[in-house]
Design an enzyme around this catalytic site. Structure first.
Site, PDB file in Angstrom:
ATOM      1  N   ASP A   1      -2.141   1.658   7.044  1.00 53.72           N
ATOM      2  CA  ASP A   1      -1.542   1.287   5.765  1.00 53.72           C
ATOM      3  C   ASP A   1      -1.289  -0.220   5.678  1.00 53.72           C
ATOM      4  OD1 ASP A   1      -1.620   3.874   4.899  1.00 53.72           O
ATOM      5  OD2 ASP A   1       0.451   4.337   5.458  1.00 53.72           O
TER       6      ASP A   1
ATOM      7  N   GLU B   1      -1.737  -1.469  -5.479  1.00 55.01           N
ATOM      8  CA  GLU B   1      -2.921  -0.703  -5.840  1.00 55.01           C
ATOM      9  C   GLU B   1      -2.818  -0.226  -7.273  1.00 55.01           C
ATOM     10  OE1 GLU B   1      -4.732   2.518  -3.208  1.00 55.01           O
ATOM     11  OE2 GLU B   1      -2.865   1.942  -2.261  1.00 55.01           O
TER      12      GLU B   1
ATOM     13  N   ASP C   1       0.851  -1.186   0.000  1.00 57.24           N
ATOM     14  CA  ASP C   1       0.000   0.000   0.000  1.00 57.24           C
ATOM     15  C   ASP C   1       0.879   1.225   0.000  1.00 57.24           C
ATOM     16  OD1 ASP C   1      -2.504   1.456   0.304  1.00 57.24           O
ATOM     17  OD2 ASP C   1      -1.778   1.934   2.310  1.00 57.24           O
TER      18      ASP C   1
END
Ligand SMILES: [Zn+2]
Length: 397
Positions: free
Chosen positions: A361, A268, A184
């Site tokens: 996170d 992501e 992340d």
């Protein structure tokens, strides 16, 4: 890209400066020719046509003719590549723009096939062949990657010369342990792994930042065009270059480590350029939170995330998966509940249903590792406006 300090003699430096000027001239000529061109409209010259024009331009300009044709041709080839990248929908590259003297000083040379134009002369010194300049020394500050196909010579704003060898890194074999990792991207933390590790891209040290601020204040006070102003600008450029170098090194080392340790790498799906653009005028809420977003975006760009992902794809081809980022930061990685209230703060996640708590996170990274493209309607993959997102949702799986 590994960068090395290039050490030309004064005579060689004059040649290199000419090469830069020629490359910039050809590039800007191409920009001008393409300025009014749009896809579907005929008429902008392609690379071959431009090379014919180069021959003509050289015939008409002694200044160009005395320069290296290799350098000038390569500038056109680079431009053609930049245009191709601009029109590639999967690549958010910007439109190639004007190059300015003093700011974009550089040119590229492609090695002559089997004859590689680089050699090591001592433990700390190497030499590279540059047309018209001959063998130019460079500092052998680290191993030069084998298999480099081309190199770019550039002068930074501080007036220092560098050479960078363009190499697509060799793929790193998968460890075969069946492990997947989620990554992340964060702002405070450059990247969080689903293993709980926090990765920090290097920044300037506290002392360097203080010095930078002091220099910036001095620059604001300096008279335009004065010698002192030039010196201050140089010092600022040198500090910034130092930070960039550290970031690049970090991205190389980190991507190698991750590619070695995990079979599958999930990140992501994030368009950095899109996020940066949206700060100026978002369609959904124009002008709102612009200041906060701009700060966030600076953090994203600064954290070296884009380079890290690019390097991961190079080093672990076929092993990097992009996951839709919807709600990965609001979903509990323990029980699957999606609730924006679980995100207590930038750093803390505390599930409102099961009480699971952890670094926000890392929680998101675990969701990414699991490949959860969480959506408000339970996994059909259709994004919804954030304000219609239900507060309570059972996991679809
Ligand atoms: Zn939970």
């Amino acid at each position: 890209m590994s960068r090395y300090r290039l050490l030309p003699t004064p005579a060689q430096e004059a040649v290199l400066r000419d090469h830069c000027a020629h490359a910039r001239y050809m590039w800007n000529l191409a920009v001008e020719q393409h300025a009014h061109w749009r896809p579907g409209r005929k008429g902008a010259p392609g690379y071959l046509e431009q090379c014919r024009q180069l021959t003509q331009a050289r015939a008409g300009h002694p200044w160009l003719r005395e320069g290296s044709q290799t350098v000038q041709q390569q500038a056109l080839r680079d431009f053609a590549q930049a245009m191709a990248a601009f029109f590639d929908p999967g690549n958010p590259a910007g439109r190639p723009s004007w190059r300015k003297a003093g700011r974009d000083e550089g040119f590229r040379i492609v090695g002559r096939g089997s004859q590689w134009d680089m050699r090591r002369v001592s433990r700390k010194v190497g030499q590279v062949w540059v047309p018209k300049a001959g063998w130019v020394r460079f500092r052998w500050s680290r191993a030069v990657p084998p298999g480099a196909k081309s190199y770019r010579v550039a002068m930074d704003r501080a007036g220092r010369w560098h050479i960078a060898f363009a190499v697509i890194p060799e793929p790193i074999p998968a460890p075969g342990n069946g492990r997947a990792v989620g990554i992340d991207r964060g702002v405070a933390v450059s990247a969080a792994l689903s293993t709980g590790e926090m990765l920090h891209a290097p920044r300037l040290t506290g002392r360097e930042r203080t010095r930078l601020r002091r220099l910036q204040r001095r620059l604001a006070r300096a008279t335009r065009g004065s010698n002192g102003r030039g010196r201050v600008k140089c010092a600022i450029a040198r500090l910034r270059a130092r930070e960039t170098d550290r970031r690049k090194d970090w991205a190389e080392k980190t991507s190698t480590g991750i590619a070695r340790r995990f079979d599958l790498i999930r990140v992501e799906d994030l368009k950095i350029t899109n996020m940066t653009r949206s700060a100026k005028g978002a369609r959904e809420n124009p002008g709102r939170n612009v200041r906060a977003k701009a700060g966030l975006n600076r953090g994203i760009l600064g954290s070296g995330w884009g380079l890290l992902v690019r390097r991961l794809k190079d080093k672990a081809p076929g092993r990097v998966e992009k996951i839709k980022p919807q709600y990965t930061s609001q979903r509990c990685s323990a029980c699957g509940q999606v609730d924006r209230d679980s995100r207590e703060s930038q750093a803390v996640f505390r599930c409102t249903a099961c009480g699971f708590a952890g670094h926000a996170d890392v929680n998101a990274a675990i969701n990414i590792a699991a490949g959860h493209a969480v959506t408000a309607r339970g996994g059909d993959g259709v994004a919804q406006p954030v304000n219609r997102e239900p507060h309570l949702l059972l996991p679809s799986a």
